[in-house]
Design an enzyme around this catalytic site. Structure first.
Site, PDB file in Angstrom:
ATOM      1  N   GLY A  46      36.156  36.473  25.442  1.00 36.68           N
ATOM      2  CA  GLY A  46      34.813  36.202  25.601  1.00 36.68           C
ATOM      3  C   GLY A  46      34.449  36.049  26.947  1.00 36.68           C
ATOM      4  N   GLN A  51      29.830  32.809  34.023  1.00 36.00           N
ATOM      5  CA  GLN A  51      31.101  33.014  34.451  1.00 36.00           C
ATOM      6  C   GLN A  51      31.158  34.031  35.591  1.00 36.00           C
ATOM      7  OE1 GLN A  51      32.811  33.128  30.347  1.00 36.00           O
ATOM      8  NE2 GLN A  51      34.433  32.030  31.541  1.00 36.00           N
ATOM      9  N   CYS A  93      40.030  29.148  28.838  1.00 32.89           N
ATOM     10  CA  CYS A  93      38.691  29.487  29.491  1.00 32.89           C
ATOM     11  C   CYS A  93      39.136  30.029  30.839  1.00 32.89           C
ATOM     12  CB  CYS A  93      37.731  28.434  29.773  1.00 32.89           C
ATOM     13  SG  CYS A  93      36.189  29.069  30.541  1.00 32.89           S
ATOM     14  N   LEU A  94      38.605  31.284  30.782  1.00 33.40           N
ATOM     15  CA  LEU A  94      38.975  32.260  31.994  1.00 33.40           C
ATOM     16  C   LEU A  94      38.190  31.505  33.261  1.00 33.40           C
ATOM     17  CD1 LEU A  94      37.780  35.597  30.778  1.00 33.40           C
ATOM     18  CD2 LEU A  94      40.042  34.908  31.255  1.00 33.40           C
ATOM     19  N   HIS A 135      31.912  29.160  21.988  1.00 32.30           N
ATOM     20  CA  HIS A 135      32.257  28.680  23.475  1.00 32.30           C
ATOM     21  C   HIS A 135      31.559  29.329  24.408  1.00 32.30           C
ATOM     22  CE1 HIS A 135      36.128  28.378  26.209  1.00 32.30           C
ATOM     23  NE2 HIS A 135      35.228  29.285  26.911  1.00 32.30           N
ATOM     24  N   GLU A 136      31.200  30.593  24.048  1.00 30.10           N
ATOM     25  CA  GLU A 136      30.415  31.515  25.060  1.00 30.10           C
ATOM     26  C   GLU A 136      28.945  30.770  25.157  1.00 30.10           C
ATOM     27  OE1 GLU A 136      31.939  32.992  27.128  1.00 30.10           O
ATOM     28  OE2 GLU A 136      33.776  33.139  25.717  1.00 30.10           O
ATOM     29  N   HIS A 139      28.547  27.930  27.352  1.00 24.96           N
ATOM     30  CA  HIS A 139      28.747  28.441  28.831  1.00 24.96           C
ATOM     31  C   HIS A 139      27.096  28.630  29.318  1.00 24.96           C
ATOM     32  CE1 HIS A 139      32.515  28.801  30.484  1.00 24.96           C
ATOM     33  NE2 HIS A 139      32.903  29.683  29.534  1.00 24.96           N
TER      34      HIS A 139
HETATM   35 ZN    ZN Z   1      34.998  29.793  28.897  1.00 25.82          ZN
END
Ligand code: ZN
Length: 171
Positions: A46, A51, A93-94, A135-136, A139
């Site tokens: 995701g 991000q 998370c990235l 989660h997204e 963000h």
């Molecule tokens: Zn994330």
């Protein structure tokens, strides 16, 4: 298409509430395609526009990480319309290097959004897909998964992250 840079913990765009997309123009389409590419390259399941330092309400999700075309969701202005149940699982998370923690998420959700063709999409999701969508969507509201932990846990993780980020700046 291009692989974009993923910004990391501490960057101000990650804590900003992203703005809705009004027109699906070439810029938005290119961003969405680049995000899908970036997510696959990471690899991740995701990604949200903040991000890649774009404060827009746009997310991409693909549990197959590029293996199944039909698993790719590109959602504009997504919102959770209903949720039920609770599931506690590890999350990462990235944008938050090296940290994985257990987070409580709804086990089932319904998400409404718009696809790249401008059509309304309703997604009924459970388990991992529900988790990634939550989660997204967090963000684009300026929230990271570590914001969902207890205050004590959060402050421990912030200290740990400070060290991780310092180390990555030096090397
Ligand atoms: Zn994330």
């Amino acid at each position: 298409m291009a692989v974009l840079e993923i910004i990391k913990y501490g960057h101000p765009t990650l804590i900003k509430k992203a703005v809705p997309i009004k027109n699906i123009d070439d810029r938005v389409i290119a961003l969405a395609q680049n995000m899908a590419q970036t997510m696959k390259a990471a690899p991740g399941i995701g990604l949200a526009a903040p991000q890649v330092n774009q404060s827009l309400r746009l997310i991409t999700v693909d549990l197959s990480i590029g293996k199944n075309e039909k698993d790719l969701f590109i959602l504009i202005n997504p919102e959770i319309v209903s949720q039920e149940g609770e599931l506690i699982e590890f999350e990462g998370c990235l944008s938050v290097p090296e940290i994985q923690e257990k987070v409580i998420r709804p086990s089932q959700i319904i998400v409404k959004g718009i696809d790249l063709q401008g059509k309304e999409k309703i997604i009924e999701a459970k388990d991992l897909l529900a988790r990634v969508l939550c989660h997204e969507i967090d963000h684009i509201n300026g929230r990271l998964f570590i914001d969902r932990l207890s205050p004590l846990k959060r402050s421990l993780i912030r200290k740990k992250l400070k060290k991780i980020m310092e180390k990555s700046r030096i090397s």
